[in-house]
Design an enzyme around this catalytic site. Structure first.
Site, PDB file in Angstrom:
ATOM      1  N   ASP A  44       0.854  -1.186   0.000  1.00 47.27           N
ATOM      2  CA  ASP A  44       0.000   0.000   0.000  1.00 47.27           C
ATOM      3  C   ASP A  44       0.894   1.242   0.000  1.00 47.27           C
ATOM      4  O   ASP A  44       2.129   1.140  -0.023  1.00 47.27           O
ATOM      5  CB  ASP A  44      -0.939   0.009   1.212  1.00 47.27           C
ATOM      6  CG  ASP A  44      -2.265   0.715   0.922  1.00 47.27           C
ATOM      7  OD1 ASP A  44      -2.255   1.736   0.203  1.00 47.27           O
ATOM      8  OD2 ASP A  44      -3.303   0.252   1.421  1.00 47.27           O
ATOM      9  N   ASP A  52       2.790   1.980  -5.398  1.00 49.26           N
ATOM     10  CA  ASP A  52       1.579   2.441  -6.065  1.00 49.26           C
ATOM     11  C   ASP A  52       1.157   1.367  -7.058  1.00 49.26           C
ATOM     12  O   ASP A  52       1.892   1.042  -7.990  1.00 49.26           O
ATOM     13  CB  ASP A  52       1.875   3.759  -6.790  1.00 49.26           C
ATOM     14  CG  ASP A  52       0.647   4.371  -7.440  1.00 49.26           C
ATOM     15  OD1 ASP A  52      -0.355   3.651  -7.625  1.00 49.26           O
ATOM     16  OD2 ASP A  52       0.703   5.566  -7.779  1.00 49.26           O
ATOM     17  N   HIS A 106     -13.767  -1.009  -6.930  1.00 48.77           N
ATOM     18  CA  HIS A 106     -15.071  -0.343  -7.026  1.00 48.77           C
ATOM     19  C   HIS A 106     -14.958   1.179  -6.887  1.00 48.77           C
ATOM     20  O   HIS A 106     -15.917   1.900  -7.147  1.00 48.77           O
ATOM     21  CB  HIS A 106     -16.054  -0.911  -5.996  1.00 48.77           C
ATOM     22  CG  HIS A 106     -15.794  -0.538  -4.572  1.00 48.77           C
ATOM     23  ND1 HIS A 106     -16.761  -0.618  -3.589  1.00 48.77           N
ATOM     24  CD2 HIS A 106     -14.679  -0.072  -3.937  1.00 48.77           C
ATOM     25  CE1 HIS A 106     -16.256  -0.241  -2.440  1.00 48.77           C
ATOM     26  NE2 HIS A 106     -14.995   0.098  -2.620  1.00 48.77           N
TER      27      HIS A 106
END
Length: 353
Positions: A217, A245, A263
Site C-alpha cells: 500500500d 503504487d 469499485h
C-alpha cells in the site's frame, strides 16, 4: 430471556405521525431515518460511551467529561435512550446498556470507528446526491477539486486515519467469512494490494500457517500497519511490508488479493491495476477481488447504497458479475467465477493463462 438489546430494538421512526397508507409511511420513515443516524453519529463523535463507567452518571458529570452543554446533552441522551442506547436510571441519570457498551473504544467490534468512518465530509456528500445524479459526476471531486485520498494526504490527515480505522474495523468483522471461503492450499505467497493496515493479511496468516504474505500500500497505510505485522514473531516473520503504487507496479505473488479497491475507480484504471497483477504473477496464478456485486434489481439495499456511495465519494461504482468477467478478460485473464463468503463481499476470481 431476551437481552436489553433485543428488547429495546425499535424502528428509527417509531411513534412518527401517520401521514398515509403503509407504502407512503414507509417512504416517509426512510426519509426521517437520517435523524436517528445523526443521533448515533453525535454519540460517537462526543465519545459518550467511553465517558460512562460501570456506575450511573449524571448528565452534568457526563457533559463535563465530554465538553458539552448539559441541557442539549440531555436532549441527545433522551433520543439515545429511546433506541436502547444507554439506560435512564432516573431524571438526568444514565447508565450503560448492551448497545452503548458496544460503542466503547475498548469493545471488540470497534463500532465507533465504523460509525465515524465517513466523518463530516461523508454527511456533506450524501447531501449532494441529487446533484450527482443530475450530473453523473463525483460529488467529492466536484466539491474539493481532488480525490478522497489526496484530500486526506494534503488537507486532513486525521480524517484519513479515522477512515482507515473504520475500514479496518469493518474488514475485521467480515474477515472470518473471507478466510473460510478463500482457498489458499498450495499457495506459497499472497499479496494484499491496497491492504491498508493489514487486517485481512493478519486473519489470513492466522488461518493459513503455511502461507507468507506481502502487504502492499502507500506510505501512510504501511506506516500504520498492525504491530503484529511490523514486528518479528509468528506473523511478522511471514509478512513483508512494501510501499508502492499499484498503478505503477505490484509485487510478485502466487495470489493477488484486491479488497474493495476496484469499485472506487473507472474501468481503465482497474485495467491498469489488473494488468500489473498479471505481470507480477505467473502462469496459473490467481487474482481474487473481494467486492460487492450489484444486480438489477439489487439483492439487498446495502448493495445499492454502496453503489451510490461510490458515485458520491470516489466516482466509481459497484459492478455486476458479468462486468467483472469482461474486466478480467480485458486484462488477459480467464474469469473463473464468484464465491460467496457469507458477508456482503464475494470472491471474484481470475486466473492467469
Amino acid at each position: 430471556m431476551t437481552s436489553d438489546v433485543t428488547a429495546n430494538q425499535v424502528p428509527a421512526c417509531e411513534g412518527a405521525p401517520v401521514i398515509g397508507p403503509p407504502a407512503a409511511q414507509h417512504v416517509a420513515e426512510l426519509g426521517w431515518g437520517m435523524w436517528a443516524s445523526a443521533a448515533v453519529q453525535a454519540a460517537a463523535q462526543l465519545g459518550l460511551a467511553d465517558a460512562v463507567d460501570d456506575k450511573p452518571i449524571t448528565v452534568e458529570e457526563l457533559a463535563t467529561a465530554v465538553g458539552a452543554d448539559a441541557s442539549a446533552l440531555t436532549r441527545l441522551m433522551r433520543a439515545l435512550v429511546s433506541f436502547g442506547i444507554f439506560r435512564q436510571e432516573g431524571p438526568g441519570r444514565y447508565s450503560h446498556s448492551e448497545a452503548s457498551r458496544a460503542m466503547r473504544s475498548d469493545a471488540p467490534a470497534s463500532l465507533t470507528d465504523i460509525m465515524l468512518t465517513g466523518g463530516s465530509w461523508g454527511w456533506a456528500m450524501w447531501g449532494k446526491l441529487a446533484e450527482s445524479v443530475r450530473s453523473g459526476k463525483c460529488a467529492f471531486q466536484e466539491t474539493y477539486g481532488k480525490d478522497l485520498f489526496t484530500y486526506f494526504h494534503e488537507d486532513d490527515n486525521a480524517a484519513g486515519e479515522q477512515c482507515l480505522r473504520g475500514y479496518a474495523a469493518q474488514s475485521q468483522a467480515m474477515n472470518p467469512g473471507v478466510v473460510k471461503a478463500l482457498d489458499l492450499s498450495g499457495v506459497a505467497t499472497f499479496c494484499d494490494v491496497g491492504g491498508g493496515h493489514g487486517s485481512l493479511v493478519r486473519s489470513l496468516l492466522e488461518g493459513n500457517p503455511h502461507v507468507n504474505a506481502v502487504l502492499y500500500d502507500r506510505p501512510h497505510a504501511i506506516d500504520a500497519a498492525l504491530p503484529e505485522l511490523r514486528e518479528g514473531g509468528s506473523l511478522g516473520d511471514r509478512c513483508e511490508l512494501v510501499i508502492g503504487d499499484c498503478f505503477e507496479r505490484v509485487p510478485a505473488a502466487d495470489v493477488h488479493l484486491i479488497r474493495q479497491v476496484l469499485h472506487m475507480w473507472e474501468d481503465d484504471a482497474c485495467n491498469t491495476v489488473l494488468r500489473n497483477c498479471v505481470e507480477a504473477g505467473h502462469s496459473g496464478g490467481r487474482v481474487v477481488l473481494l467486492e460487492q456485486l450489484v444486480a438489477d434489481p439489487p439483492e439487498t439495499p446495502w448493495d445499492a447504497l454502496m453503489d451510490l456511495h461510490m458515485l458520491l465519494v470516489m466516482g466509481g461504482w459497484e459492478r455486476t458479475a458479468d462486468e467483472y468477467r469482461v474486466m478480467f478478460e480485458r486484462a488477459g485473464m480467464e474469469f473463473t467465477g464468484v464465491t460467496p463468503t457469507g458477508t456482503p463481499l464475494r470472491l471474484i476470481e481470475g486466473r492467469i493463462p
